[in-house]
Each structure stands twice: as C-alpha cells, then as structure tokens.
Design an enzyme around this catalytic site. Structure first.
Site, PDB file in Angstrom:
ATOM      1  CB  SER A  14      -0.889   0.015   1.241  1.00  8.65           C
ATOM      2  OG  SER A  14      -0.096   0.301   2.372  1.00  8.65           O
ATOM      3  CE  LYS A  15      -1.055   7.102  -2.944  1.00  4.27           C
ATOM      4  NZ  LYS A  15      -2.506   7.247  -3.073  1.00  4.27           N
ATOM      5  NE  ARG A  16       0.342   0.729   6.117  1.00  5.40           N
ATOM      6  CZ  ARG A  16       0.990  -0.433   6.285  1.00  5.40           C
ATOM      7  NH1 ARG A  16       2.083  -0.476   6.988  1.00  5.40           N
ATOM      8  NH2 ARG A  16       0.502  -1.534   5.753  1.00  5.40           N
TER       9      ARG A  16
END
Ligand code: GLU
Length: 479
Positions: free
Chosen positions: A246-248
């Site tokens: 994910s973006k994380r």
C-alpha cells in the site's frame, strides 16, 4: 504442468488488461512483465487492453500514464491497444447469445426486491438466485426495466490454475451474476470473457485478487462453449512487513522508480524475481529472462518488496549499461545536486571518461550523479569544514604549489604516469603519501566523494586538474 493447463495447439497470446488508475501500479507492471515474457518466450503475442469502462476514471491522461509506464519499462505490445468500452455492443451480443442458449435470463426484480432476496439468501448461507431464472418469460411485466442475469449453474465451480492448483467453490457461493445492467451496459466479468475470447487469449497471468473472477469467467466460457485460456493467478506483492502493498510502503507507481533513478532493465529484473524463480539465479539479461520464463516458476507464496535487493540488481544493470546511454540518463539527476550543472559538451566528455569506473559503484542514477559531482562542480571550490582541513596551513599550500609545477611536467596524461608522478613527488618532498594526497584530493574534489587521485586527474584532464590546484595553492595571507 498437467495437460489441462496447456494450450499447445494455438499460438500463445497473452494480454495485459489494466484499468486506468492514473499510473502504472508496480503490481500491474509485474503482471505485464510476466505476460510479456511468456509471449516472447513462446514466440507468441502480447496484447494490451485498456479496461476503460469506468468513464470517470478513464481519462486520456490516466491511459497515457499506463502507456508511458509500459513504454519506459520496454514492454512493447503487439498491435493497437484495445478499448474495452468501445466493445460494449459485442458484449451485449454475447449476453443475448447466452440468453438464447438458456444460460441467461431477464430479471425483472426491482432494486428493493433484489435487496430482500439478497438478505434472505445471506441468512440461508448462500448467494442470491433470482426467481426469474425459473419463470416463464411470458410472465414478464410489460414496459418494465430488466437486467440480464447469468443462470448460475448448480454444479461446483472448479478452476485449474497454473499457480494455485485446482481450486473448487460450491455452486451456492455464486449468485446469478448480472451480465447486462438495466441500461443495457455490460458488466465486468462478461466484458473480460468476451474480450479475451475475441482476442484469442491463450494464457491469462494476473493477480490472485482476480481468482474468484476467474471462477465466474470460467462459467461463462463453459456456457458459451468456448475454449478456456490457461489461468495463472499470482499472489499479490507484499510490503517488507508482510502486509499487502500500500501507499504506506512507499512508491507504488513504476514512474516513481524511474524518478528515483532505477533503470528499466533493473526494475524488470527485480520484478521478474518478485514472485518467479529459476533455481537461485538472481540476475537476468532480457535474453536470459525470455529464455527461462515459464509458468512453473511462479511462486504460490506472496513476494515481499525488498529495496536492498532492488538496489543490488539495479547496480548490476548500471554496471552493464552502455556509457553513452548512462551519460544521457544521469544528466537530469545532476539538477538535484548542490550546484547547477550544465548538460554541455564538457560535462558529457567528463562523464563519458569517468563512466567505465563510476558505473560499477552506483545503485541508482541518482547515486551515480552524486558520485560524478566531483567531476563537474563549478570552480573555484570554496572549501569548508573537513574539506578545508588538509589545506589549512601554509606548508600544505606551498607544497601544492610545487606539485602544480611537478604535474605540469607530466608528458602523457595517463593514470599510470600520474600515479608515478605523485609517488615521485612524495619522495622528493620526503613526506608520506598522505601529506601529498590529502591536500591534492581537497583541491581536486572539494571534499566530494571521488575515486583514486590519478583516475580523478585523467577524468577531468590536464587543464582542469591544474586549474583546480591553482585555485587552492596560494599561501594563506596573514591578517
Ligand atoms: N482490469 C483488471 C485490473 O486492472 C485486470 C483484469 C484482468 O486481468 O482480467 O485489475
């Protein structure tokens, strides 16, 4: 692979079918790569279909971002990119063919009725079945909107997957899928099956988030009496912490890797190894990847993003890359350095001279730019802090003056001759090499990282070498 998973008699045709999201997702890039390699391995074709049915998201810019990403990665597709949206009429035609064959029916339930039926089905632990599947079409209410639904078969659904093995679902888990909405537009799974059939796709490699779609799609193939492609559902990429990417976890789009200074071949090699293996071979040229790629090497366990490994693989490909190409590629990264550096002929000449050595030391083009900074930084250097230390005293500066004369006498400006000249100078001065090397390094690099001094002098040439020394050699004026 068992015989059911082979499609030997036909030309191999794979496809990449992205939905435009505004960028080429790294997982999508890997999917495209696998399909591309499989097609190229078999001398087949790799097609591109843009799944642009979501009109709000499918802007030209979003589509271009995908095309650009694929272009940069060097994943060339055969023929024109196909628009799924443009094929809506054909999708509807197949829905009506299913209707005629008795595998679909018109459903006149209202939204409220469907909701009530869905709740009831959920409570009974099964998926929704419409009452209209068994009703006489003659009972249909006049002038009432209808959807066309697939008549979900009563038998288990079995998918033979090249990665997941045989996967089975009970019939009750599948509802009577809507094929055409009440406005006549096709739904996703119908469109995918019709397109893949018409494009004569033989193998579908994609993320395992589409596994259940694969089951649904295989029911539609069966109902139409069409040959099914081989499905290979690959586990999604996970972050270093084992969670779904994910973006994380940082960069998600291929273009971000480009901006960080990864080479397309480096990213390709890395993505290849992210979920596919061939013994313990880590580094692949394109020819090797094409020769080795098969579905049998796809791993069943999710792969984890590993930036250290990406750096290692990319460093290898930078080391292999052509000097002139690297010179052009590194130029935009020079802009991020402390001083503005012009992409002129002198810059190019120096980069070309140093490239054979420097390219063996960098993981990314950004790093390579940093390592080239000493070559290009504008004169005169203002020495500060640690860099100023070796030239703080008059003695060092005066020695540098003598070294200037000594180096000026070197006839052939080669690494060997310069290296000898430096040793000879240290002997004449009766000092250890450090007393010569440290001030000279400070004068030539201003404290920027750089290789061996004789190499530095050959890279920048005689005039620049003597000029940089001259800038620093004047004895310190006493206040
Ligand atoms: N458009 C789908 C996606 O971007 C892929 C569909 C497929 O490969 O069948 O996830």
């Amino acid at each position: 692979m068992n015989s059911q998973l082979q499609n030997n008699d036909k030309m191999i045709r794979t496809r990449f079918a992205p939905s435009p999201t505004g960028f080429l997702h790294i997982g999508g890039a890997r999917t495209a790569l696998f399909n591309w390699l499989f097609a190229r391995h078999h001398g087949g074709q790799f097609l591109l279909r843009i799944e642009d049915t979501d009109r709000a998201r499918s802007t030209q810019a979003a589509i271009d971002a995908i095309l650009d990403g694929l272009g940069w990665l060097g994943l060339d597709w055969d023929g024109e990119a196909i628009s799924q949206f443009a094929r809506a009429e054909r999708h509807a035609e197949v829905a009506y063919a299913l209707l005629e064959r008795g595998h679909a029916f018109k459903c006149y339930c209202t939204t409220d009725e469907v909701q009530a039926l869905r709740d009831e089905a959920f409570a009974a632990g099964r998926a929704l079945r419409s009452p209209w599947r068994d009703r006489d079409p003659a009972d249909a209410p006049a002038d009432t909107p209808f959807t066309v639904r697939f008549k979900a078969p009563d038998s288990d659904v079995v998918l033979d997957d090249a990665v997941q093995g045989q996967v089975r679902w009970a019939a009750k888990e599948f509802d009577d899928l809507i094929l055409l909405r009440s406005d006549g537009t096709p739904t996703y799974n119908l469109a995918v099956v019709v397109d893949d059939h018409d494009m004569e796709i033989t193998h579908i490699v994609r993320g395992d988030d589409h596994l259940v779609n694969g089951a649904r799609q295989s029911q539609i193939y069966d109902a139409m009496g069409w040959d099914k492609p081989v499905f290979a559902h690959v586990p999604l990429i996970h972050g270093q912490d084992g969670k779904k990417l994910s973006k994380r976890h940082g960069a998600l789009g291929a273009e971000a890797y480009r901006e960080m200074g990864y080479l397309p071949e480096g990213l390709r090699n890395y993505l290849l190894r992210l979920g596919w293996s061939h013994g313990d071979q880590e580094l692949f040229s394109d020819a090797e990847a094409i020769a080795a790629f098969d579905l049998g090497g796809l791993n069943k366990a999710p792969a984890r993003m590993d930036i250290d490994k990406l750096n290692h693989i990319n460093a290898h490909h930078i080391g292999q890359a052509d000097d002139a190409r690297l010179t052009e590629l590194v130029l935009p990264f020079l802009d991020t350095l402390e001083d503005r550096i012009d992409a002129d002929d002198i810059t190019r000449k120096r980069l070309m001279a140093a490239m054979p050595v420097l390219k063996t030391r960098a993981s990314t083009l950004a790093e390579l730019a940093g390592q080239n900074y000493f070559l290009l930084r504008p004169r005169p250097f203002v020495l500060e802090g640690k860099a100023a230390k070796p030239l703080k005293d008059d003695e060092s500066r005066e020695r540098l003056y003598r070294l200037f004369t000594h180096l000026g006498d070197v006839d052939t400006w080669t690494e060997a001759a310069l290296s000898d000249a430096l040793k000879e100078f240290a002997e004449t001065e009766e000092v250890g090499f450090g007393k010569v090397g440290q001030p000279l390094r400070a004068a030539l690099t201003g404290g920027a990282p750089a290789p061996d001094l004789a190499l530095v002098m050959t890279f920048i040439g005689r005039d620049e070498t003597l000029g940089r020394i001259q800038d620093q050699m004047t004895p310190i004026a006493t206040a």
